[in-house]
Design an enzyme around this catalytic site. Sequence first.
Site, mmCIF file in Angstrom:
data_model
loop_
_atom_site.group_PDB
_atom_site.id
_atom_site.type_symbol
_atom_site.label_atom_id
_atom_site.label_comp_id
_atom_site.label_asym_id
_atom_site.label_seq_id
_atom_site.Cartn_x
_atom_site.Cartn_y
_atom_site.Cartn_z
ATOM 1 N N TRP A 55 44.957 21.189 52.184
ATOM 2 C CA TRP A 55 46.308 21.492 52.615
ATOM 3 C C TRP A 55 46.626 23.007 53.342
ATOM 4 C CZ3 TRP A 55 47.781 25.241 49.684
ATOM 5 C CH2 TRP A 55 47.182 25.408 48.377
ATOM 6 N N ASN A 56 45.638 23.794 52.826
ATOM 7 C CA ASN A 56 45.986 25.138 53.324
ATOM 8 C C ASN A 56 46.124 25.608 54.669
ATOM 9 O OD1 ASN A 56 43.421 25.293 53.085
ATOM 10 N ND2 ASN A 56 42.820 27.071 52.091
ATOM 11 N N LYS B 164 40.398 12.141 56.746
ATOM 12 C CA LYS B 164 41.468 11.944 55.762
ATOM 13 C C LYS B 164 42.073 13.272 55.504
ATOM 14 C CE LYS B 164 41.880 12.367 51.505
ATOM 15 N NZ LYS B 164 43.577 13.027 51.351
ATOM 16 N N PRO B 165 43.400 13.493 55.803
ATOM 17 C CA PRO B 165 43.807 14.921 55.695
ATOM 18 C C PRO B 165 44.519 15.038 54.127
ATOM 19 C CG PRO B 165 45.337 13.635 57.062
ATOM 20 C CD PRO B 165 44.081 12.906 56.722
ATOM 21 N N ALA B 166 44.812 15.991 53.788
ATOM 22 C CA ALA B 166 45.459 16.124 52.546
ATOM 23 C C ALA B 166 46.733 15.409 52.602
ATOM 24 C CB ALA B 166 45.641 17.689 52.162
ATOM 25 N N GLY C 194 37.378 21.763 50.759
ATOM 26 C CA GLY C 194 38.280 21.562 49.732
ATOM 27 C C GLY C 194 37.734 22.329 48.355
ATOM 28 N N SER C 195 38.005 21.811 47.342
ATOM 29 C CA SER C 195 37.661 22.300 46.038
ATOM 30 C C SER C 195 36.254 21.987 45.653
ATOM 31 C CB SER C 195 38.503 22.216 44.751
ATOM 32 O OG SER C 195 38.401 20.666 44.773
ATOM 33 N N GLU D 18 32.435 22.773 52.473
ATOM 34 C CA GLU D 18 33.064 24.148 52.744
ATOM 35 C C GLU D 18 34.098 24.217 51.300
ATOM 36 O OE1 GLU D 18 32.266 26.699 54.464
ATOM 37 O OE2 GLU D 18 31.257 25.646 56.249
ATOM 38 N N LEU D 19 33.684 24.867 50.178
ATOM 39 C CA LEU D 19 34.180 24.766 48.967
ATOM 40 C C LEU D 19 34.904 26.058 48.458
ATOM 41 C CD1 LEU D 19 31.306 22.839 47.353
ATOM 42 C CD2 LEU D 19 33.280 21.816 48.726
ATOM 43 N N CYS E 165 40.683 30.342 50.744
ATOM 44 C CA CYS E 165 39.401 30.082 50.359
ATOM 45 C C CYS E 165 38.495 31.418 50.357
ATOM 46 C CB CYS E 165 38.259 28.916 50.976
ATOM 47 S SG CYS E 165 38.330 29.275 52.707
ATOM 48 N N GLU F 206 39.200 30.652 40.579
ATOM 49 C CA GLU F 206 39.823 31.328 41.991
ATOM 50 C C GLU F 206 41.237 30.781 41.659
ATOM 51 O OE1 GLU F 206 39.223 27.903 44.713
ATOM 52 O OE2 GLU F 206 39.064 29.251 46.282
HETATM 53 P P1 NAP Z 1 41.075 19.493 46.899
HETATM 54 O O1 NAP Z 1 41.865 18.994 45.656
HETATM 55 O O2 NAP Z 1 39.517 19.624 46.409
HETATM 56 O O3 NAP Z 1 41.485 18.456 47.970
HETATM 57 C C1 NAP Z 1 40.915 18.706 49.479
HETATM 58 C C2 NAP Z 1 40.801 17.120 49.987
HETATM 59 O O4 NAP Z 1 40.272 16.355 49.225
HETATM 60 C C3 NAP Z 1 42.320 16.642 50.364
HETATM 61 O O5 NAP Z 1 42.296 15.878 51.247
HETATM 62 C C4 NAP Z 1 42.311 15.755 48.878
HETATM 63 O O6 NAP Z 1 43.164 14.675 49.009
HETATM 64 C C5 NAP Z 1 40.858 15.194 48.725
HETATM 65 N N1 NAP Z 1 40.407 14.592 47.658
HETATM 66 C C6 NAP Z 1 40.910 15.009 46.371
HETATM 67 N N2 NAP Z 1 40.141 14.140 45.366
HETATM 68 C C7 NAP Z 1 39.512 13.255 46.100
HETATM 69 C C8 NAP Z 1 38.505 12.238 45.957
HETATM 70 N N3 NAP Z 1 38.246 12.063 44.484
HETATM 71 N N4 NAP Z 1 37.885 11.521 46.716
HETATM 72 C C9 NAP Z 1 38.237 11.936 48.360
HETATM 73 N N5 NAP Z 1 39.006 13.061 48.429
HETATM 74 C C10 NAP Z 1 39.597 13.683 47.426
HETATM 75 O O7 NAP Z 1 41.354 20.982 47.342
HETATM 76 P P2 NAP Z 1 42.604 21.616 47.950
HETATM 77 O O8 NAP Z 1 43.647 21.994 46.583
HETATM 78 O O9 NAP Z 1 43.465 20.634 48.902
HETATM 79 O O10 NAP Z 1 42.328 22.932 48.669
HETATM 80 C C11 NAP Z 1 42.074 24.222 48.017
HETATM 81 C C12 NAP Z 1 40.648 24.384 47.826
HETATM 82 O O11 NAP Z 1 39.865 24.063 48.973
HETATM 83 C C13 NAP Z 1 40.202 25.532 47.286
HETATM 84 O O12 NAP Z 1 39.158 25.658 46.269
HETATM 85 C C14 NAP Z 1 39.936 26.303 48.655
HETATM 86 O O13 NAP Z 1 38.914 27.369 48.148
HETATM 87 C C15 NAP Z 1 38.984 25.448 49.408
HETATM 88 N N6 NAP Z 1 38.999 25.598 50.557
HETATM 89 C C16 NAP Z 1 37.654 26.219 51.092
HETATM 90 C C17 NAP Z 1 37.591 26.563 52.434
HETATM 91 C C18 NAP Z 1 36.184 26.717 52.927
HETATM 92 O O14 NAP Z 1 36.154 26.725 54.246
HETATM 93 N N7 NAP Z 1 35.125 26.951 52.211
HETATM 94 C C19 NAP Z 1 38.629 26.304 53.393
HETATM 95 C C20 NAP Z 1 40.086 26.152 52.633
HETATM 96 C C21 NAP Z 1 40.071 25.739 51.468
HETATM 97 P P3 NAP Z 1 44.604 14.914 48.161
HETATM 98 O O15 NAP Z 1 45.433 15.928 49.080
HETATM 99 O O16 NAP Z 1 45.286 13.467 48.479
HETATM 100 O O17 NAP Z 1 44.535 15.208 46.820
#
Ligand code: NAP
Length: 505
Positions: free
Chosen positions: A171-172, A195-197, A251-252, A273-274, A307, A406
Amino acid sequence: MLRLPYQVVRGFKMSSVDQSMQLLRNQAYVNGQWVNAQSKAVYPVTNPADDKVITEVPDMDAHDTKAALDAAADAFKTWKKTTAKERSSILRKWYDICMKNSDYLAEIITAEAGKPLAESKGEIVYGSSFLEWFADTARHINGEVIPSPWPNKQIMVTRQPLGVVSIITPWNFPFAMITRKVSALMAAGCTCVIKPAEDTPLSALAAVQLAEEAGVPKGVINVVTASRKNAPNVGQVLCEDPQVGCISFTGSTHVGKILYGMAAKGVKRVSLELGGNAPFIVFPSADMDNALENAMLAKFRNNGQACVGANRFLVHEDVFNKFVTGLKEKIAQKCILGPGSKPGVTCGPLINTAQVNKITGLVDDAVSKGAKLMLGGKVASNIGNKFYESTLLTDVTPKMNIYKEEIFGPVVVCYKFKTEEEVLKIANSTRSGLASYVFTKDLGQAFRMSQELEFGMVGINSGMLSTTEAPFGGIKESGIGREGSKHGAEEYTDIKYTLFSALDK
Ligand code: NAP
């Protein structure tokens, strides 16, 4: 240009900004059609600044996801055969249309993600730059002809699109995290399902509306919207369906590992990209004004929810007090908390209640164990329930949770160090390895840090690294693969070796 009037949402009071949203869509996008979930389920998308519902979108499940993958697989049969020039031209048109609509796109980002309008506009420029870059790259995904060791034989190496890509985004940066992936995979000749957030599907839907206008053929890009409840089911299909060639996730680290495990079952390609845990290191020779300016950029972009955001400020003992005092002044001056749509605001709300609880928990734990609160430290409840004060902590020790995690919020944590060796040890003592920042005027020291920091990206005297020209990505548990740069499209290709033999026959 297609401009849909806002469609009435059953039983919800809309936020006032919604009336003007030109690119607002409340259906998912599959095979070139705007569709509801097969089950007809929906979920509300809210504005984090005031909790008002912006609209409802389809709450899709595994069946809808399968249908979207089928559409992407079908479209792949023809998209892969388009010429590089055709793909380039469509990407370029999409870029132009996004830039032309940047105000409308920015409005949607601010409404659903909360960030200040100026930052949302910055995200459109950054996100669109990938469309422009990969429009060029599409025409330079070259192969090679290798001298053969045998007479009358030729070795030809080509890069072929690897098929349907499943994209899951956070979402960020709800626009840029999508364009960074989709532009590269389209340039390579692949198709995708996104699949967006849960919190931010509207930026994705607005982006594909403009893609449609740019002439992206049906089925090349599909968007499946889903609530957090359905994310695991949708994710499983996106990872395990045999039609999928690659899972591209931002994502995470926690979720990245789950998806990596599922992808492994089908030996699928992954691009991950975590999470990060960026050190921001200040040596005594640093230009202090520059270090402070960049500290603000590296920490408070998107109110700390980035991130690559600075997570640990490691400051040499000789300049520690000067840095902390200077940063405290800058935060007090520059961090203006409020709704992102309000002029002058520089720090918006946190995205959701879970984020508020996480930041509150980390700060409260640190303070209860002896950390010194120099500024902030609580929810600014006079503005709303998701506005966390810009916070500065010192005297943090390894027994506090904030030392390792983090933070992903507007909290600066400063630590003192004595030697280069010591700071390297602290900086590298994490399983994350995304971005890092170093401030020094000593050229040898800058070079040594660039060599020794175990991070995918190192900013020397800069708190901003991201640009389409450079490879973005992490090492260790921060990910696999690179986005942007000349390497970005390669992630979505397979290398094929063909031996031409009997050339004398
Ligand atoms: P997240 O909880 O990992 O969610 C990311 C995406 O994954 C969302 O679309 C989420 O859906 C989905 N998701 C969650 N659980 C899932 C599952 N079991 N199966 C399939 N999809 C699933 O991360 P976030 O809180 O949105 O974002 C923050 C994290 O992203 C931070 O750790 C940040 O560092 C990282 N990030 C990394 C980068 C990079 O380029 N390295 C860039 C931006 C952010 P829902 O929204 O429905 O939960």
